[in-house]
Scaffold this active site. Structure first.
Site, PDB file in Angstrom:
ATOM      1  N   ARG A 175      46.081  30.010  47.106  1.00  0.00           N
ATOM      2  CA  ARG A 175      45.728  29.067  46.043  1.00  0.00           C
ATOM      3  C   ARG A 175      46.438  29.422  44.738  1.00  0.00           C
ATOM      4  O   ARG A 175      45.815  29.522  43.689  1.00  0.00           O
ATOM      5  CB  ARG A 175      44.211  29.046  45.862  1.00  0.00           C
ATOM      6  CG  ARG A 175      43.528  28.309  47.010  1.00  0.00           C
ATOM      7  CD  ARG A 175      42.074  28.062  46.738  1.00  0.00           C
ATOM      8  NE  ARG A 175      41.361  29.333  46.572  1.00  0.00           N
ATOM      9  CZ  ARG A 175      40.345  29.502  45.747  1.00  0.00           C
ATOM     10  NH1 ARG A 175      39.940  28.513  44.994  1.00  0.00           N
ATOM     11  NH2 ARG A 175      39.748  30.665  45.672  1.00  0.00           N
ATOM     12  N   ARG A 262      40.715  48.974  43.687  1.00  0.00           N
ATOM     13  CA  ARG A 262      41.766  49.193  42.698  1.00  0.00           C
ATOM     14  C   ARG A 262      41.104  49.492  41.366  1.00  0.00           C
ATOM     15  O   ARG A 262      39.996  49.024  41.091  1.00  0.00           O
ATOM     16  CB  ARG A 262      42.646  47.942  42.561  1.00  0.00           C
ATOM     17  CG  ARG A 262      43.660  47.829  43.687  1.00  0.00           C
ATOM     18  CD  ARG A 262      44.663  46.735  43.429  1.00  0.00           C
ATOM     19  NE  ARG A 262      44.039  45.448  43.240  1.00  0.00           N
ATOM     20  CZ  ARG A 262      44.204  44.683  42.173  1.00  0.00           C
ATOM     21  NH1 ARG A 262      44.971  45.076  41.174  1.00  0.00           N
ATOM     22  NH2 ARG A 262      43.610  43.518  42.080  1.00  0.00           N
TER      23      ARG A 262
END
Ligand code: FDA
Length: 390
Positions: A175, A262
């Site tokens: 997307r 992360r």
């Protein structure tokens, strides 16, 4: 002596605690490891410049959810900041997300929306049908075409993930945002802004109740301190209802392994100027610039009087988190997904403990989705647990 123990004072924990105390007069203990409430959305005033900084990364509130919007405005008003992001590529600044302005600037053209659509369609047709799903790069090219993908998405994403784009999953690119208008607002939600008197003031109002006690610097797993030992996993779970918003793998002593996250390193600078970059967020798309973006916080609050000769910027560098780092974004590799499958089973087998929030469910949520999830938990789980018990 408490009706509910909430572990973690991020927006999930705060919403649950505030709702339980208000709706059912429940006595609530909030156990928070850090020295402040608010979780990752916390902000503070930088003592050197007087500018409000978001300690764990830039936070802009935005929502289309009317229930959440009405809920948060019990505690704060918002300024009329509208978020716009710019990106520097090869020494030129472009508006993001990619829109008609970006496209025309990049190609040095004056395409209409239909012409730009036709161009992107033609450029994205180089990936044969059936190959798009191969990886992030093939999906990216088949979505926006090679020139835009390579300029605006490939290297920026590689820096964020520290991974070659052909080794990243296609899902990340499915997307990619491209707009065929000149609308350069980052969020199209009807409501957005920054809390008028800061995030910290908003969060303090949420716990401003005689029914809520907040225990800072208290780790739910720290059995050492006798004072705090009454509010640890071993002394509460199964005895008093617990809403746990810390890392799910930690709760189960990493029985199925450590989930991958992360993190972001921040480099703080205080340049001697009243305006360093002219906007709140500047991305850097080139691999030759190691940071992913620079945040200049003063621009989030244009209504405030800030010094004319001093500013503060945070440069962000993305990398994999180690066990000692703050976990920011779930990586979600197939091995993480397998672990979560096992942890989900373990959660279901742990009566009396409800898991919520981004760490407790290993999912990224924006602030509004976090609050919506907490309000759902209040309605779906806590109403029967606390509403009838008290
Ligand atoms: P959150 O992490 O905030 O809170 C969990 C709390 O649990 C923490 O305070 C932690 O210290 C505590 N805890 C953990 N272990 C514990 C233990 N053992 N004992 C006691 N306490 C413990 N959203 C948005 O809408 N707009 C935006 O612009 C951004 N920007 C953004 C930037 C970055 C860099 C990140 C990482 C995230 C965003 N977000 C965002 C998302 C936003 O941060 C997120 O929606 C909320 O922080 C989630 O709130 P939670 O309560 O789930 O977790």
């Amino acid at each position: 002596m408490y009706d509910l123990v909430v572990v973690g004072s991020g927006l999930f924990g705060l919403t649950v605690a505030e709702s339980a105390a208000r709706l059912w007069d429940a006595r609530v203990a909030i156990v928070e490891k850090r020295s402040h409430i608010g979780g990752n959305a916390y902000s503070e005033v930088d003592p050197e410049t007087g500018i409000e900084v978001h300690k764990y990364g830039a936070h802009i509130f935005h929502t289309s959810n009317e229930e959440v919007w009405n809920y948060v405005r019990r505690f704060t008003d918002f300024n009329d900041y509208v978020h716009r992001v710019l990106t520097t590529i090869d020494g030129v600044v472009y508006p993001m997300p990619v829109n008609l302005g970006t496209i025309n600037q990049f190609f040095g053209s004056a395409y209409s929306p239909d012409q730009a659509r036709a161009l992107v369609r033609e450029q994205s047709s180089e990936i044969p049908a059936g190959r798009a799903e191969d990886n992030f790069e093939t999906m990216g090219i088949s979505t926006v075409g090679r020139p835009l993908f390579e300029a605006f998405f490939r290297d920026y994403t590689a820096k964020q993930w520290q991974t070659n784009p052909t080794d990243l999953p296609a899902g990340i690119a499915r997307r990619l945002p491209v707009r065929y208008t000149y609308d350069s607002r980052y969020f199209s939600d009807p409501h957005q802004g920054l809390p008028l008197d800061g995030y910290a003031a908003w969060f303090e109002r949420m716990v401003d109740s005689p029914n809520i006690d907040v225990f800072l610097n208290s780790d739910f797993f720290d059995e050492e301190s006798s004072e705090k030992a009454t509010l640890t996993r071993d002394s509460t779970a199964g005895r008093v209802p617990v809403v746990y918003t810390g890392p799910v793998d930690r709760f189960f002593d990493y029985e199925y392994g450590r989930l991958g996250w992360r993190t972001i390193d921040f480099e703080v600078e205080r340049p001697h100027t009243g305006d360093y970059q002219g906007c709140a967020v500047m991305n850097y798309g080139d691999l030759t610039v190691p940071e992913t973006r620079t945040i200049e916080f003063r621009h989030f609050n244009p209504e405030r009087e800030y010094p004319g000769d001093r500013t503060i910027v945070y440069r962000e560098f993305s990398r994999s988190a180690t066990a000692d780092d703050d976990p920011y974004y779930p990586i979600n590799t197939p091995s993480d997904q397998k672990m979560m499958h096992d942890y989900r089973r373990a959660m279901a087998d742990t009566p009396g403990v409800l898991f919520g929030g981004r760490l407790g469910t290993y999912r990224y949520f924006d602030m509004d989705a976090t609050i919506a999830g907490a309000l759902d938990m209040v309605r779906d789980d806590l109403a029967s647990l606390l509403g009838s018990n008290l």
